[in-house]
Design a protein around this motif. Structure first.
Motif, PDB file in Angstrom:
ATOM      1  N   ILE A   1      -3.892   7.822  -8.745  1.00  9.39           N
ATOM      2  CA  ILE A   1      -3.037   7.164  -7.768  1.00  9.39           C
ATOM      3  C   ILE A   1      -2.484   8.155  -6.749  1.00  9.39           C
ATOM      4  O   ILE A   1      -2.558   7.930  -5.548  1.00  9.39           O
TER       5      ILE A   1
ATOM      6  N   THR B   1      -0.525   9.487  -4.163  1.00 10.40           N
ATOM      7  CA  THR B   1       0.396   8.828  -3.243  1.00 10.40           C
ATOM      8  C   THR B   1      -0.010   7.387  -2.951  1.00 10.40           C
ATOM      9  O   THR B   1       0.545   6.749  -2.050  1.00 10.40           O
ATOM     10  N   GLY B   2      -0.973   6.876  -3.687  1.00  9.41           N
ATOM     11  CA  GLY B   2      -1.360   5.484  -3.532  1.00  9.41           C
ATOM     12  C   GLY B   2      -2.741   5.306  -2.914  1.00  9.41           C
ATOM     13  O   GLY B   2      -3.180   6.114  -2.086  1.00  9.41           O
TER      14      GLY B   2
ATOM     15  N   LYS C   1      -4.866   3.316  -0.396  1.00 10.03           N
ATOM     16  CA  LYS C   1      -4.497   2.598   0.825  1.00 10.03           C
ATOM     17  C   LYS C   1      -5.733   1.940   1.443  1.00 10.03           C
ATOM     18  O   LYS C   1      -6.781   2.568   1.556  1.00 10.03           O
TER      19      LYS C   1
ATOM     20  N   GLU D   1       5.691  -0.206   1.477  1.00 14.48           N
ATOM     21  CA  GLU D   1       6.733   0.789   1.227  1.00 14.48           C
ATOM     22  C   GLU D   1       8.135   0.184   1.197  1.00 14.48           C
ATOM     23  O   GLU D   1       9.106   0.919   1.005  1.00 14.48           O
TER      24      GLU D   1
ATOM     25  N   GLU E   1       3.047   1.189  -4.253  1.00 16.46           N
ATOM     26  CA  GLU E   1       2.565   2.422  -4.891  1.00 16.46           C
ATOM     27  C   GLU E   1       3.004   2.490  -6.353  1.00 16.46           C
ATOM     28  O   GLU E   1       2.224   2.870  -7.237  1.00 16.46           O
TER      29      GLU E   1
ATOM     30  N   GLN F   1       0.854   0.241  -8.396  1.00 18.01           N
ATOM     31  CA  GLN F   1      -0.458   0.826  -8.707  1.00 18.01           C
ATOM     32  C   GLN F   1      -0.375   1.747  -9.922  1.00 18.01           C
ATOM     33  O   GLN F   1      -1.260   1.725 -10.788  1.00 18.01           O
ATOM     34  N   ARG F   2       0.665   2.543  -9.999  1.00 28.83           N
ATOM     35  CA  ARG F   2       0.824   3.430 -11.162  1.00 28.83           C
ATOM     36  C   ARG F   2       1.030   2.613 -12.437  1.00 28.83           C
ATOM     37  O   ARG F   2       0.513   2.973 -13.503  1.00 28.83           O
TER      38      ARG F   2
END
Length: 487
Positions: free
Chosen positions: A92, A94-95, A97, A126, A133, A136-137
């Motif tokens: 992941i 910073t994500g 995108k 955000e 984000e 996602q984690r």
């Protein structure tokens, strides 16, 4: 197989009544008919006879226990929690995108439109109300612990008031699925532990509890709600074609890591017990605990023959005649401790798709070449997980986001609810920057790659890099012109 073994046993008993030797020869000849050694039914393999049930049938009764044990390891095992944290950092970072890829009338990328849509996504993802984000984690953590999770979408008018796409997203644990909804349904469909399928085997609805069944603080109804599949994404990775529910990715290593944790706890207790002993006092007066009579603790400090329970630095003690003091010496944990730990962690690291060095943080025996090779192999596994998350999590969210953005009328340039896109995955820095840069330059000159691919491997957006370089060149020119005028 049971019929085969039963027939062999029956014939052997009949023949054995007349000739035991012939019966034994019959059994040996039947055993030799196995074409594969993996099908051997002799020796220690005689009791190894697993069943060939479907994947869903195998996990039907054990799923909850496997998930509970995996979650317990994540809470209490430093190696497991650290491994999942490292995996999330690599997958992941910073994500993941989405990159809009809308084309203009000339067939080229419409950079102006794409940048506006991506800015809308950034504002939405955000925002404190969404935090995509973090979602996602959580998805990655649940895939490892539970093997599955549910991403539920819903219209959120409050977000529209904030000027962002009115799309709410909620991540649900697999516990929200009502497993009691199972079996044939009216209309020809069927359900599999809370997931409803049509006749073609495609999911059409999910039966979900409104609250987590394990939340004891709330009084909740045990009745589930049927939610259409268009608002839910069931994220899991099947390992068999007969699998419709996920199974914990940690299932192969749960027992091994549990045994290793208990092994570590036992050694820790032993070490604490041994550290409690400093000296042993040997006395010729076996009938007494203290040679001066009475219990040792009854003697006053400073009296001749007093033996203290603890020895302080610089303390001088006069011992009774014939008394000997021996320092406590232990050989724990012994020479077999470290090899066992390394062997156990090597096996578990394989189950996590990581090298032993990364899993255990032990680089003492690793060379640069071996560590580099292991790192590159790990990254290939991380790419697979990134593609899974992008395909089943990020892109469905992007499609729903574009639809709600269009319905909300927040972007006048949009002509429809569909905007093509691709995923920009986080990358990694070069392991050996000098050699890797030369290799990339050579591949580029040979025509075997492109600058866009090189940027993508490092997790960079090629278009953003080009724009930043152009702005930097403009800034440098302006600065040089200013310097020339000042001279």
């Amino acid at each position: 197989m049971n019929v085969y073994n039963g027939w062999t046993s029956f014939v052997a008993q009949c023949v054995g009544a007349v000739s035991p030797d012939a019966a034994a020869s019959w059994c040996r000849s039947r055993a030799n008919l196995s074409a594969y050694s993996a099908a051997s039914r002799r020796g220690p393999n005689s009791n190894w006879r697993p069943t060939n049930r479907s994947a869903d049938n195998l996990s039907r009764h054990e799923h909850a226990l496997i998930v509970a044990r995996a979650r317990d390891l994540v809470r209490n095992s430093t190696h497991v929690s650290g491994a999942l944290e490292r995996i999330a950092n690599n997958v992941i970072y910073t994500g993941i995108k989405p990159q809009a890829a809308q084309l203009n009338a000339d067939g080229d990328l419409d950079h102006t439109f794409n940048r506006k849509i991506e800015q809308h996504w950034k504002d939405w993802a955000e925002s404190d109300e969404v935090g995509f984000e973090d979602i996602q984690r959580l998805i990655m953590n649940h895939l490892w612990q539970d093997g599955e999770c549910l991403l539920r979408f819903y219209p959120d008018p409050d977000l529209l008031d904030l000027g962002i796409a009115p799309l709410g997203v909620e991540l649900l644990e697999c516990d929200h699925l009502d497993s009691s909804v199972d079996g044939p349904l009216e209309g020809g469909g069927y359900a599999m532990r809370g997931v409803e399928f049509n006749r073609k085997g495609h999911p059409v609805a999910y039966h979900l509890f409104s609250e987590h069944p394990g939340d004891m603080r709330r009084l909740m109804s045990r009745e589930s709600v049927r939610v259409s599949a268009q608002w839910v994404r069931h994220i899991f990775r099947p390992i068999r074609s007969s699998q419709n529910r996920g199974i914990s990715w940690m299932a192969p290593v749960v027992m091994e890591m549990r045994d290793f944790s208990e092994f570590q706890d036992s050694h820790r207790i032993v070490a604490r017990l041994m550290a409690a002993f400093g000296f042993f006092v040997e006395t010729p007066y076996a009938e007494m605990v203290n040679p001066l009579g009475g219990e040792m603790g009854d003697q006053a400090e400073g009296v001749e023959g007093y033996i203290p329970d603890y020895v302080e630095p610089g303390q001088i003690v006069t011992l009774p005649q014939g008394t000997k003091v021996h320092e406590a010496q232990f050989t724990h944990p012994g020479p077999t401790y470290e090899p066992y730990v390394k062997t156990s962690l090597r096996g578990s690291s394989t189950g996590f798709g990581m090298s032993y060095e990364a899993f255990s943080n032990d680089y003492s025996d690793a060379s640069f070449a071996s560590a580099r090779s292991a790192t590159l192999e790990e990254r290939r596994g991380y790419r697979v997980q990134q593609n899974l998350l992008g395909r089943k999590g990020v892109m469905p969210t992007w499609k729903m986001f574009c639809r709600m953005l269009w319905l909300g009328g927040l972007e006048p340039l949009m002509t429809g609810p569909v905007v093509p896109a691709s995923c920009q995955f986080p990358g990694w820095p070069w392991v050996d920057p000098m050699k890797d840069a030369k290799s990339a330059d050579l591949m580029l000159r040979m025509g075997c790659t492109t600058r866009r691919k090189i940027c993508a491997e490092r997790g960079e957006d090629y278009d953003e890099v080009v724009e930043e370089l152009a702005r930097e060149n403009e800034d440098i020119k302006k600065w040089q012109m200013t310097e020339n005028k000042s001279e």
